[in-house]
Enzyme design. Sequence first.
Site, PDB file in Angstrom:
ATOM      1  N   LYS A 161       0.839  -1.204   0.000  1.00 46.56           N
ATOM      2  CA  LYS A 161       0.000   0.000   0.000  1.00 46.56           C
ATOM      3  C   LYS A 161       0.880   1.263   0.000  1.00 46.56           C
ATOM      4  O   LYS A 161       2.097   1.177   0.223  1.00 46.56           O
ATOM      5  CB  LYS A 161      -0.955  -0.071   1.197  1.00 46.56           C
TER       6      LYS A 161
ATOM      7  N   TYR B 160     -12.693  -3.409  -2.780  1.00 48.59           N
ATOM      8  CA  TYR B 160     -13.172  -3.289  -1.401  1.00 48.59           C
ATOM      9  C   TYR B 160     -14.697  -3.212  -1.331  1.00 48.59           C
ATOM     10  O   TYR B 160     -15.254  -2.573  -0.438  1.00 48.59           O
ATOM     11  CB  TYR B 160     -12.528  -2.073  -0.729  1.00 48.59           C
TER      12      TYR B 160
ATOM     13  N   PHE C 134     -15.413   3.728   7.748  1.00 46.17           N
ATOM     14  CA  PHE C 134     -14.034   4.054   7.381  1.00 46.17           C
ATOM     15  C   PHE C 134     -13.771   3.955   5.876  1.00 46.17           C
ATOM     16  O   PHE C 134     -12.652   4.220   5.433  1.00 46.17           O
ATOM     17  CB  PHE C 134     -13.045   3.152   8.140  1.00 46.17           C
TER      18      PHE C 134
ATOM     19  N   ARG D 175      -0.872 -14.720   3.794  1.00 42.26           N
ATOM     20  CA  ARG D 175      -1.753 -14.133   4.813  1.00 42.26           C
ATOM     21  C   ARG D 175      -1.098 -14.201   6.197  1.00 42.26           C
ATOM     22  O   ARG D 175      -1.192 -13.278   6.988  1.00 42.26           O
ATOM     23  CB  ARG D 175      -3.101 -14.872   4.866  1.00 42.26           C
TER      24      ARG D 175
ATOM     25  N   THR E 260      -5.593  -7.999  10.331  1.00 47.30           N
ATOM     26  CA  THR E 260      -5.921  -6.677   9.778  1.00 47.30           C
ATOM     27  C   THR E 260      -5.442  -5.542  10.689  1.00 47.30           C
ATOM     28  O   THR E 260      -4.844  -4.576  10.221  1.00 47.30           O
ATOM     29  CB  THR E 260      -7.450  -6.559   9.579  1.00 47.30           C
TER      30      THR E 260
ATOM     31  N   ARG F   2       2.544  -6.838   9.498  1.00 48.20           N
ATOM     32  CA  ARG F   2       1.716  -5.790  10.112  1.00 48.20           C
ATOM     33  C   ARG F   2       2.041  -5.647  11.598  1.00 48.20           C
ATOM     34  O   ARG F   2       2.057  -4.544  12.134  1.00 48.20           O
ATOM     35  CB  ARG F   2       0.233  -6.105   9.907  1.00 48.20           C
TER      36      ARG F   2
ATOM     37  N   ASN G 155      -2.406  -0.200   7.129  1.00 49.89           N
ATOM     38  CA  ASN G 155      -1.761  -1.430   7.605  1.00 49.89           C
ATOM     39  C   ASN G 155      -0.819  -2.040   6.566  1.00 49.89           C
ATOM     40  O   ASN G 155      -0.556  -3.241   6.570  1.00 49.89           O
ATOM     41  CB  ASN G 155      -2.821  -2.429   8.080  1.00 49.89           C
TER      42      ASN G 155
ATOM     43  N   HIS H 140      -1.813  -5.560   1.429  1.00 44.61           N
ATOM     44  CA  HIS H 140      -2.996  -6.381   1.160  1.00 44.61           C
ATOM     45  C   HIS H 140      -2.533  -7.765   0.696  1.00 44.61           C
ATOM     46  O   HIS H 140      -1.558  -7.871  -0.047  1.00 44.61           O
ATOM     47  CB  HIS H 140      -3.853  -5.760   0.048  1.00 44.61           C
TER      48      HIS H 140
ATOM     49  N   GLU I 134      -8.645 -11.351  -7.973  1.00 50.27           N
ATOM     50  CA  GLU I 134      -7.852 -10.133  -7.774  1.00 50.27           C
ATOM     51  C   GLU I 134      -6.694 -10.050  -8.763  1.00 50.27           C
ATOM     52  O   GLU I 134      -6.351  -8.962  -9.234  1.00 50.27           O
ATOM     53  CB  GLU I 134      -7.352 -10.075  -6.327  1.00 50.27           C
TER      54      GLU I 134
HETATM   55  P1  IDP Z   1      -7.638  -7.585   5.258  1.00 49.45           P
HETATM   56  O1  IDP Z   1      -6.870  -6.507   4.516  1.00 49.45           O
HETATM   57  O2  IDP Z   1      -6.889  -8.032   6.494  1.00 49.45           O
HETATM   58  O3  IDP Z   1      -8.102  -8.714   4.387  1.00 49.45           O
HETATM   59  P2  IDP Z   1     -10.385  -6.527   5.211  1.00 49.45           P
HETATM   60  O4  IDP Z   1     -11.418  -6.775   6.260  1.00 49.45           O
HETATM   61  O5  IDP Z   1     -10.558  -7.180   3.876  1.00 49.45           O
HETATM   62  O6  IDP Z   1      -8.961  -6.884   5.871  1.00 49.45           O
HETATM   63  O7  IDP Z   1     -10.306  -4.949   5.034  1.00 49.45           O
HETATM   64  C1  IDP Z   1      -9.617  -4.359   3.954  1.00 49.45           C
HETATM   65  C2  IDP Z   1      -8.847  -3.140   4.448  1.00 49.45           C
HETATM   66  O8  IDP Z   1      -9.755  -2.158   5.002  1.00 49.45           O
HETATM   67  C3  IDP Z   1      -7.887  -3.426   5.621  1.00 49.45           C
HETATM   68  O9  IDP Z   1      -6.659  -3.982   5.204  1.00 49.45           O
HETATM   69  C4  IDP Z   1      -7.739  -2.047   6.229  1.00 49.45           C
HETATM   70  O10 IDP Z   1      -6.867  -1.225   5.440  1.00 49.45           O
HETATM   71  C5  IDP Z   1      -9.160  -1.512   6.129  1.00 49.45           C
HETATM   72  N1  IDP Z   1      -9.974  -1.857   7.314  1.00 49.45           N
HETATM   73  C6  IDP Z   1     -10.604  -3.035   7.576  1.00 49.45           C
HETATM   74  N2  IDP Z   1     -11.274  -3.018   8.741  1.00 49.45           N
HETATM   75  C7  IDP Z   1     -11.072  -1.782   9.244  1.00 49.45           C
HETATM   76  C8  IDP Z   1     -11.540  -1.120  10.453  1.00 49.45           C
HETATM   77  O11 IDP Z   1     -12.251  -1.698  11.291  1.00 49.45           O
HETATM   78  N3  IDP Z   1     -11.126   0.168  10.639  1.00 49.45           N
HETATM   79  C9  IDP Z   1     -10.347   0.827   9.740  1.00 49.45           C
HETATM   80  N4  IDP Z   1      -9.882   0.264   8.599  1.00 49.45           N
HETATM   81  C10 IDP Z   1     -10.247  -1.026   8.343  1.00 49.45           C
HETATM   82 MG    MG Z   2      -9.515  -8.673   2.837  1.00 56.12          MG
END
Ligand code: IDP
Ligand code: MG
Length: 134
Positions: A10, A50, A58, A86, A92, A103, A113, A116, A127
């Site tokens: 990112k 997304y 958010f 992963r 996350t 992370r 974070n 991805h 993807e």
């Molecule tokens: P992942 O990246 O660990 O698969 P996802 O739930 O798919 O997590 O969410 C995609 C991205 O959205 C996360 O990597 C993060 O950048 C953001 N995100 C997810 N959940 C939250 C949250 O609760 N607060 C703020 N940002 C979030």
């Molecule tokens: Mg995800």
Amino acid sequence: MTEQTLVIIKPDGLSRHLVGRIIQRFEDKQLQIAQIKKAMLTQTQLREHYKHLIDQPFFPSLMAYMMEGPVLLLIIEGENAVLQTRKLVGATDPMEAEMGSLRGELGTDKTRNLIHASDSVDTADEEIARFFAN
Ligand code: IDP
Ligand code: MG
């Protein structure tokens, strides 16, 4: 089984100059870079990528974050690449991610974070097609 998965370093991964350290961890785990490219992601690509989060409060800040600069898109290949990647990336929320994960070690914010990684083989196929179509 040999698999491919999609990784996105990112914008903060690039601006914080963490690309080398992140890629090193994949290589250390015997995962290979099948393809790599630098790109600015578009609003259309991100809304699709997304789409499971579109109703989250958010979501606007996630979009702004992902478009604040270029990203690095990688197809990572190897044995159990989806799950291995992963695990290397970690949970996350960096505060919940294991310390040994990327992370956990390098992240400080639940949105910003750093990385991805696709969450399943099917998602990875989808993807990879989305970001490496041409
Ligand atoms: P992942 O990246 O660990 O698969 P996802 O739930 O798919 O997590 O969410 C995609 C991205 O959205 C996360 O990597 C993060 O950048 C953001 N995100 C997810 N959940 C939250 C949250 O609760 N607060 C703020 N940002 C979030
Ligand atoms: Mg995800």
